[in-house]
Design a protein around this motif. Structure first.
Motif, PDB file in Angstrom:
ATOM      1  N   LYS A 143     -23.550  10.674  -7.631  1.00  0.00           N
ATOM      2  CA  LYS A 143     -23.173  10.904  -9.032  1.00  0.00           C
ATOM      3  C   LYS A 143     -21.749  11.434  -9.143  1.00  0.00           C
ATOM      4  O   LYS A 143     -20.880  10.753  -9.629  1.00  0.00           O
ATOM      5  CB  LYS A 143     -24.149  11.816  -9.764  1.00  0.00           C
ATOM      6  N   LEU A 144     -21.520  12.669  -8.724  1.00  0.00           N
ATOM      7  CA  LEU A 144     -20.202  13.292  -8.810  1.00  0.00           C
ATOM      8  C   LEU A 144     -19.976  14.055  -7.512  1.00  0.00           C
ATOM      9  O   LEU A 144     -20.752  14.958  -7.187  1.00  0.00           O
ATOM     10  CB  LEU A 144     -20.147  14.240 -10.009  1.00  0.00           C
ATOM     11  N   ASP A 145     -18.942  13.676  -6.764  1.00  0.00           N
ATOM     12  CA  ASP A 145     -18.721  14.345  -5.483  1.00  0.00           C
ATOM     13  C   ASP A 145     -18.137  15.744  -5.685  1.00  0.00           C
ATOM     14  O   ASP A 145     -17.745  16.124  -6.796  1.00  0.00           O
ATOM     15  CB  ASP A 145     -17.869  13.501  -4.542  1.00  0.00           C
ATOM     16  N   GLY A 146     -18.115  16.506  -4.610  1.00  0.00           N
ATOM     17  CA  GLY A 146     -17.678  17.890  -4.684  1.00  0.00           C
ATOM     18  C   GLY A 146     -16.223  18.069  -5.053  1.00  0.00           C
ATOM     19  O   GLY A 146     -15.850  19.061  -5.698  1.00  0.00           O
ATOM     20  N   LEU A 147     -15.380  17.117  -4.674  1.00  0.00           N
ATOM     21  CA  LEU A 147     -13.960  17.216  -5.021  1.00  0.00           C
ATOM     22  C   LEU A 147     -13.758  17.090  -6.525  1.00  0.00           C
ATOM     23  O   LEU A 147     -13.045  17.893  -7.141  1.00  0.00           O
ATOM     24  CB  LEU A 147     -13.155  16.159  -4.271  1.00  0.00           C
ATOM     25  N   VAL A 177     -19.157  29.279  -5.590  1.00  0.00           N
ATOM     26  CA  VAL A 177     -19.932  28.040  -5.542  1.00  0.00           C
ATOM     27  C   VAL A 177     -19.753  27.451  -4.145  1.00  0.00           C
ATOM     28  O   VAL A 177     -18.621  27.244  -3.701  1.00  0.00           O
ATOM     29  CB  VAL A 177     -19.462  27.015  -6.594  1.00  0.00           C
ATOM     30  N   LEU A 178     -20.861  27.242  -3.439  1.00  0.00           N
ATOM     31  CA  LEU A 178     -20.829  26.509  -2.170  1.00  0.00           C
ATOM     32  C   LEU A 178     -21.010  25.048  -2.535  1.00  0.00           C
ATOM     33  O   LEU A 178     -22.072  24.649  -3.019  1.00  0.00           O
ATOM     34  CB  LEU A 178     -21.955  26.970  -1.248  1.00  0.00           C
ATOM     35  N   MET A 179     -19.975  24.233  -2.341  1.00  0.00           N
ATOM     36  CA  MET A 179     -19.936  22.868  -2.853  1.00  0.00           C
ATOM     37  C   MET A 179     -19.817  21.855  -1.715  1.00  0.00           C
ATOM     38  O   MET A 179     -18.838  21.872  -0.956  1.00  0.00           O
ATOM     39  CB  MET A 179     -18.727  22.733  -3.788  1.00  0.00           C
ATOM     40  N   ASP A 180     -20.801  20.982  -1.615  1.00  0.00           N
ATOM     41  CA  ASP A 180     -20.733  19.880  -0.653  1.00  0.00           C
ATOM     42  C   ASP A 180     -19.652  18.901  -1.099  1.00  0.00           C
ATOM     43  O   ASP A 180     -19.441  18.692  -2.294  1.00  0.00           O
ATOM     44  CB  ASP A 180     -22.087  19.177  -0.582  1.00  0.00           C
ATOM     45  N   VAL A 181     -18.970  18.284  -0.157  1.00  0.00           N
ATOM     46  CA  VAL A 181     -17.911  17.329  -0.483  1.00  0.00           C
ATOM     47  C   VAL A 181     -18.504  15.994  -0.926  1.00  0.00           C
ATOM     48  O   VAL A 181     -18.117  15.446  -1.954  1.00  0.00           O
ATOM     49  CB  VAL A 181     -16.964  17.124   0.728  1.00  0.00           C
ATOM     50  N   ARG A 182     -19.468  15.475  -0.163  1.00  0.00           N
ATOM     51  CA  ARG A 182     -20.008  14.142  -0.432  1.00  0.00           C
ATOM     52  C   ARG A 182     -21.398  14.235  -1.042  1.00  0.00           C
ATOM     53  O   ARG A 182     -22.330  14.682  -0.384  1.00  0.00           O
ATOM     54  CB  ARG A 182     -20.055  13.335   0.860  1.00  0.00           C
ATOM     55  N   MET A 183     -21.493  13.810  -2.311  1.00  0.00           N
ATOM     56  CA  MET A 183     -22.769  13.820  -3.027  1.00  0.00           C
ATOM     57  C   MET A 183     -22.817  12.625  -3.961  1.00  0.00           C
ATOM     58  O   MET A 183     -21.783  12.088  -4.346  1.00  0.00           O
ATOM     59  CB  MET A 183     -22.898  15.106  -3.867  1.00  0.00           C
TER      60      MET A 183
END
Length: 89
Positions: A60-64, A52-58
């Motif tokens: 609703k629910l952040d990547g962390l 999964v390539l996951m952005d940190v800042r998003m």
């Protein structure tokens, strides 16, 4: 062997760019894209990607937190690569 990937990023152009780059490789397959951590977690649980390539800042629910949720139950065997364009520690 094909590596199966889910891209999670709130910017559609970033997702499209990653998809274009990744799908140019014969041993990589993009299973799907999600615009936030909530959808990313649901998609990863449904599709069982290798990565999964996951952005940190998003929104609703952040990547962390999305990563914590995916790893919490121990059922997910995927690897997560964290992405960010922000210059923050």
């Amino acid at each position: 062997m094909t590596t199966r990937i889910v891209i999670v990023d709130d910017q559609s152009l970033v997702r499209a760019g990653f998809r274009l780059i990744l799908e140019s490789q014969p041993d990589l397959e993009v299973l799907g894209e999600a615009p936030d951590g909530d959808e990313g977690v649901a998609m990863a649980r449904r599709l069982h990607p290798d990565v999964v390539l996951m952005d940190v800042r998003m929104p609703k629910l952040d990547g962390l937190e999305a990563t914590r949720q995916l790893m919490a139950d121990g059922a997910s065997k995927c690897r997560i690569i964290m992405l960010t364009t922000f210059d923050l520690d």
